[in-house]
Design an enzyme around this catalytic site. Structure first.
Site, PDB file in Angstrom:
ATOM      1  N   TRP A  55       3.101  -0.799  -5.544  1.00  0.00           N
ATOM      2  CA  TRP A  55       3.812  -1.764  -6.389  1.00  0.00           C
ATOM      3  C   TRP A  55       4.575  -1.044  -7.502  1.00  0.00           C
ATOM      4  O   TRP A  55       5.667  -1.459  -7.879  1.00  0.00           O
ATOM      5  CB  TRP A  55       2.838  -2.789  -6.958  1.00  0.00           C
ATOM      6  N   ASP A  56       4.004   0.032  -8.032  1.00  0.00           N
ATOM      7  CA  ASP A  56       4.731   0.845  -9.008  1.00  0.00           C
ATOM      8  C   ASP A  56       6.026   1.370  -8.405  1.00  0.00           C
ATOM      9  O   ASP A  56       7.098   1.293  -9.023  1.00  0.00           O
ATOM     10  CB  ASP A  56       3.869   2.041  -9.436  1.00  0.00           C
ATOM     11  N   LEU A  57       5.931   1.961  -7.234  1.00  0.00           N
ATOM     12  CA  LEU A  57       7.097   2.593  -6.614  1.00  0.00           C
ATOM     13  C   LEU A  57       8.158   1.561  -6.243  1.00  0.00           C
ATOM     14  O   LEU A  57       9.361   1.771  -6.479  1.00  0.00           O
ATOM     15  CB  LEU A  57       6.667   3.390  -5.386  1.00  0.00           C
TER      16      LEU A  57
END
Length: 389
Positions: A163-165
């Site tokens: 989700w960060d990426l």
């Protein structure tokens, strides 16, 4: 050849993964990215993994090629310097990517009063602006209870901060879309993107939330099987384990041919009234199919399996360790990464990103910055309201 984003300057006030990924992506495409940290560095400055010299390999990689500025974010002078950098005139200026929330001096209202066509992208944790990291956002999606072996009862969070990426990619896309519109229409944009919203939107796009809504049943754990199609792991005679996927009918036919299991599979198909030309039926009856195929793999080594499968369209790969991939890079077998000796980082694996612009010369990975190394040079280009460079 000039890189696509040459002449664009992005001010990044951020930490951790999502927002720095956005800045890194644009830097790899030629933008000038100014990473601003508080004095002594943000919370991610010393995050693992560390080099033998104690420097963060994580921080160095996420900020490679950026200019590093260290400022006292609690002081009026430090805040004023950032505002001046963000609101500097020019077609390529006026771009801010930040994961700060609730800072009145860096609010969109304050900044837009200085530059009305500002492009301001805020990366958030929760939809409401509350803090969160990838691993807690993922815990709330339900995916940890759909990850891992079928017999496992406990939740399993993922290792990759997906989700960060993805959030970082959305943030970079937002900047570029807003920049295009500003050049066409002369207007700015204030855009927010949260890890929580990225997760919900992505799982909706993949049909997973619609499935849960319509059936009232959560996605089950299926181990290494490919949900809705045929994919499985197979243990080999030499202890190796391979992942094999036969998604198309052509791949499925070739898998039966190369393993010599066509007749046995046809018998199961007839006995069960199934149609293995349909990938859904291949998934439903995967246990029986894997049982028929496993002996062929168990009798062969990795080299033998590779020789057989490489001659087909079947999708497959051995399961490997990170050290195996690192060895590939060290041996020059990667087109996007290489090993380089760097001060404080040792023998380091570096990359200029996955985008390979055809017809253009390869670009070497830029060096990793030292914290605050560019402070004087960058601040020398601005003048605060108090007149200090």
């Amino acid at each position: 050849m000039i890189r696509p984003l040459a002449g664009v300057r992005v001010v990044e006030v951020s930490s951790f993964v999502a927002a720095p990924t956005a800045g890194l992506t644009m830097r790899q495409l030629g933008a000038e990215v100014i990473r601003i940290d508080p004095v002594g560095g943000a919370a991610d400055t010393t995050r693992w993994p560390l080099s033998e010299e104690g420097r963060s390999l994580y921080w160095a990689a996420l900020n490679r090629g950026k200019r590093s500025v260290e400022l006292d974010l609690a002081s009026p002078d430090g805040q004023a310097a950032i505002v001046e950098l963000v609101c500097a005139p020019g077609d390529g200026n006026g771009i801010l990517v930040s994961n700060l929330f609730g800072k009145s001096w860096l609010s969109d209202e304050v900044l837009r009063a200085r530059r009305s066509d500002l492009i301001h992208v805020q990366v958030l944790g929760r939809s409401d602006g509350g803090p969160a990291v990838d691993y807690v956002v993922n815990a709330a999606t339900g995916l940890p209870l759909a990850t891992g072996p079928e017999q496992l009862a406990e939740p399993v969070n993922h290792v990759l901060p997906a989700w960060d990426l993805l959030c970082g990619m959305h943030a970079a896309t937002a900047v570029l879309a807003a920049l295009h519109r500003r050049r066409e229409q002369g207007v700015g944009a204030h855009i927010t993107v949260s890890l929580e919203d990225v997760a919900t939107s992505t799982l909706t796009t993949l049909g997973m939330l619609s499935e849960a809504h319509q059936t009232g049943v959560a996605r089950p754990r299926v181990g290494n099987a490919v949900y809705g199609s045929f994919g499985a792991d197979f243990a080999l005679a030499d202890g190796a384990v391979v992942m094999v996927a036969a998604i198309t009918n052509r791949q499925w036919r070739e898998l039966l041919e190369v393993t010599g299991r066509a007749d046995a599979v046809a018998a199961v198909e007839s006995a069960r009234g199934a149609d293995f030309g349909d990938e859904g039926d291949r998934y439903r009856h995967r246990d029986a199919l894997v049982a028929l195929l496993q002996p062929w793999f168990a009798e062969r080594t990795l080299n033998q399996v590779a020789t057989a499968l490489d001659a087909t369209h079947i999708l497959w790969s051995p399961f490997r360790r990170l050290t195996d991939l690192a060895d590939d890079v060290a041996q020059g077998r990667s087109p996007v990464a290489e090993v380089r000796d760097e001060p404080g980082l040792g023998s380091n694996v570096v990359t200029c990103g996955p985008l390979r612009l055809r017809g253009e010369d390869d670009v070497e990975a830029a060096p990793a910055p030292s914290l605050g190394a560019d402070t004087d040079a960058v601040l020398g280009t601005v003048t605060t309201s108090g007149g200090a460079g």
